[in-house]
Design a protein around this motif. Structure first.
Motif, PDB file in Angstrom:
ATOM      1  N   SER A 209     -21.557 -18.166 -19.539  1.00  0.00           N
ATOM      2  CA  SER A 209     -21.534 -17.094 -20.707  1.00  0.00           C
ATOM      3  C   SER A 209     -21.990 -15.796 -20.208  1.00  0.00           C
ATOM      4  O   SER A 209     -21.285 -14.912 -20.681  1.00  0.00           O
ATOM      5  CB  SER A 209     -22.213 -17.787 -21.577  1.00  0.00           C
ATOM      6  OG  SER A 209     -23.657 -17.612 -21.698  1.00  0.00           O
ATOM      7  N   LEU A 210     -22.790 -15.583 -19.038  1.00  0.00           N
ATOM      8  CA  LEU A 210     -23.163 -14.340 -18.866  1.00  0.00           C
ATOM      9  C   LEU A 210     -22.740 -13.920 -17.305  1.00  0.00           C
ATOM     10  O   LEU A 210     -22.873 -12.701 -16.975  1.00  0.00           O
ATOM     11  CB  LEU A 210     -24.754 -14.227 -18.725  1.00  0.00           C
ATOM     12  CG  LEU A 210     -25.461 -14.179 -20.329  1.00  0.00           C
ATOM     13  CD1 LEU A 210     -26.880 -14.482 -20.047  1.00  0.00           C
ATOM     14  CD2 LEU A 210     -24.689 -13.199 -21.083  1.00  0.00           C
ATOM     15  N   SER A 211     -22.168 -14.803 -16.868  1.00  0.00           N
ATOM     16  CA  SER A 211     -21.492 -14.344 -15.095  1.00  0.00           C
ATOM     17  C   SER A 211     -20.734 -13.124 -15.158  1.00  0.00           C
ATOM     18  O   SER A 211     -21.173 -12.353 -14.063  1.00  0.00           O
ATOM     19  CB  SER A 211     -20.842 -15.644 -14.739  1.00  0.00           C
ATOM     20  OG  SER A 211     -21.448 -16.737 -14.853  1.00  0.00           O
ATOM     21  N   ARG A 212     -20.039 -12.675 -16.126  1.00  0.00           N
ATOM     22  CA  ARG A 212     -19.186 -11.546 -15.938  1.00  0.00           C
ATOM     23  C   ARG A 212     -19.909 -10.295 -15.996  1.00  0.00           C
ATOM     24  O   ARG A 212     -19.589  -9.095 -15.711  1.00  0.00           O
ATOM     25  CB  ARG A 212     -17.973 -11.531 -16.960  1.00  0.00           C
ATOM     26  CG  ARG A 212     -18.656 -11.375 -18.451  1.00  0.00           C
ATOM     27  CD  ARG A 212     -17.530 -11.439 -19.476  1.00  0.00           C
ATOM     28  NE  ARG A 212     -17.589 -11.190 -20.903  1.00  0.00           N
ATOM     29  CZ  ARG A 212     -18.120 -12.008 -21.581  1.00  0.00           C
ATOM     30  NH1 ARG A 212     -17.985 -13.263 -21.276  1.00  0.00           N
ATOM     31  NH2 ARG A 212     -18.430 -11.685 -23.126  1.00  0.00           N
ATOM     32  N   ASN A 213     -21.455 -10.349 -16.632  1.00  0.00           N
ATOM     33  CA  ASN A 213     -22.081  -9.040 -16.508  1.00  0.00           C
ATOM     34  C   ASN A 213     -23.242  -9.099 -15.353  1.00  0.00           C
ATOM     35  O   ASN A 213     -24.004  -8.115 -15.323  1.00  0.00           O
ATOM     36  CB  ASN A 213     -23.054  -9.258 -17.755  1.00  0.00           C
ATOM     37  CG  ASN A 213     -22.461  -9.228 -19.086  1.00  0.00           C
ATOM     38  OD1 ASN A 213     -21.641 -10.097 -19.541  1.00  0.00           O
ATOM     39  ND2 ASN A 213     -22.588  -8.070 -19.662  1.00  0.00           N
ATOM     40  N   VAL A 214     -22.819  -9.758 -14.290  1.00  0.00           N
ATOM     41  CA  VAL A 214     -23.517  -9.476 -13.009  1.00  0.00           C
ATOM     42  C   VAL A 214     -22.844  -8.437 -12.213  1.00  0.00           C
ATOM     43  O   VAL A 214     -21.566  -8.280 -12.048  1.00  0.00           O
ATOM     44  CB  VAL A 214     -23.507 -10.928 -12.160  1.00  0.00           C
ATOM     45  CG1 VAL A 214     -24.101 -10.550 -10.843  1.00  0.00           C
ATOM     46  CG2 VAL A 214     -24.220 -11.937 -12.781  1.00  0.00           C
ATOM     47  N   VAL A 215     -23.702  -7.207 -11.981  1.00  0.00           N
ATOM     48  CA  VAL A 215     -23.203  -6.269 -11.272  1.00  0.00           C
ATOM     49  C   VAL A 215     -24.276  -5.746 -10.104  1.00  0.00           C
ATOM     50  O   VAL A 215     -25.510  -6.127 -10.136  1.00  0.00           O
ATOM     51  CB  VAL A 215     -23.070  -4.868 -12.227  1.00  0.00           C
ATOM     52  CG1 VAL A 215     -22.048  -5.186 -13.473  1.00  0.00           C
ATOM     53  CG2 VAL A 215     -24.590  -4.715 -12.804  1.00  0.00           C
ATOM     54  N   PRO A 216     -23.776  -4.913  -9.064  1.00  0.00           N
ATOM     55  CA  PRO A 216     -24.839  -4.627  -8.038  1.00  0.00           C
ATOM     56  C   PRO A 216     -25.821  -3.802  -8.457  1.00  0.00           C
ATOM     57  O   PRO A 216     -25.663  -2.878  -9.333  1.00  0.00           O
ATOM     58  CB  PRO A 216     -23.803  -3.754  -7.166  1.00  0.00           C
ATOM     59  CG  PRO A 216     -22.451  -4.325  -7.372  1.00  0.00           C
ATOM     60  CD  PRO A 216     -22.537  -4.337  -8.902  1.00  0.00           C
ATOM     61  N   GLY A 217     -27.061  -3.661  -8.260  1.00  0.00           N
ATOM     62  CA  GLY A 217     -27.973  -3.045  -8.454  1.00  0.00           C
ATOM     63  C   GLY A 217     -28.278  -1.684  -7.864  1.00  0.00           C
ATOM     64  O   GLY A 217     -27.318  -1.720  -6.957  1.00  0.00           O
TER      65      GLY A 217
END
Length: 282
Positions: free
Chosen positions: A153-161
């Motif tokens: 449910s949250l995988s699409r909100n992973v971004v490079p820091g």
């Protein structure tokens, strides 16, 4: 011959004592788990941002009294009633037995008996009054083997820091319920759970929701979607989540004790799970 008989008798008594000791220990553990407190593991993202997959909690059994759901390991047959029952407060995080599957769930108490619950475009109302919502800055959570969990449910909100390492960035909305309980929720935008009700909570029932509002199989979700299918009976509540005892990032290996310590997340242990409460909020 008499000496051998005495030796055999001593062995039998020794085995009998060992079995009795094990039985006493098991009963003691079951009693503590069922009537005082027990550990609880968070396996999903449904209660983010407050709880992360991999958190270990202490759940107290006595604040609401005891019912069939209080007995650990789902050993008790279902029966009606609650000993020394006391309703939770809105905002409490509770562990419950799913009313059909009897699996353990953990959710937040949103509606009490007699409340009318409605959700429109993700905004919650209780008894016709919109719940106070305050948009907060985006929250960045380091990605590890447990976060986000495998439910997707949250995988699409992973971004490079900033340092190039992946982080989970989620939009936060702070809610304040009637009674003053204040806590953060995740609102990812439009979803199937964003419109619900109006629904009146029956007597002796509680309406429960996850803090990850777009990724929680809670009272808004039907049974066939592994949800709770509406409010749940008060008797199904097993206890109240009190504190995070420790948290791991998912890298620990059972055969490597050193990895147990390396997997610990810093800053999680000791987190109080009782919501802050503002005065004079009705």
């Amino acid at each position: 011959m008499a000496k051998k008989a005495a030796t055999d008798k001593a062995k039998d008594e020794s085995w009998g004592k060992t079995i009795r000791d094990i039985a006493v220990i098991l009963l003691l553990v079951l009693g503590i788990h069922s009537f005082i407190a027990k550990p609880f593991y968070i396996p999903s993202d449904s209660m983010m941002p407050v709880l992360l997959s991999g958190d270990r909690l202490i759940v107290s059994k006595y604040p609401y009294g005891w019912s069939y759901a209080s007995v650990s390991f789902h050993l008790a047959p279902k029966f009606a009633g609650r000993l020394f029952g006391k309703l939770p407060e809105r905002g409490d995080i509770v562990v419950l037995e799913h009313p059909v599957t009897r699996e353990d769930y953990i959710k937040r108490v949103i509606g009490l008996p007699g409340d009318t619950i409605e959700v429109k475009a993700g905004a919650l109302s209780i008894n016709g009054k919109p719940v106070k919502r305050e948009v907060q800055p985006m929250l960045s959570i380091p990605v590890d083997a447990n976060t986000p969990s495998g439910d997707g449910s949250l995988s699409r909100n992973v971004v490079p820091g900033a340092d190039g390492q992946p982080v989970l960035e989620v939009p936060i909305v702070r809610e304040t319920l009637p009674g003053g309980a204040t806590f953060d929720t995740i609102d990812l935008g439009a979803s199937q759970l964003d419109d619900y009700g109006p629904y009146k909570v029956p007597a002796d029932h509680l309406f429960l929701m996850g803090d990850n509002r777009d990724g929680s199989a809670d009272s808004r979700a039907p049974l066939e979607a592994k949800g709770l299918g509406g409010a749940v009976p008060f008797d199904a509540i097993a206890g109240r989540a009190e504190i995070i005892s420790f948290s791991t990032d998912g890298t620990a290996k059972w055969y490597n004790p050193l990895s147990w310590f390396q997997a610990l997340r810093s800053g999680r242990a000791g987190t109080d799970l009782r919501p802050e409460r503002q005065a004079n909020i009705n």
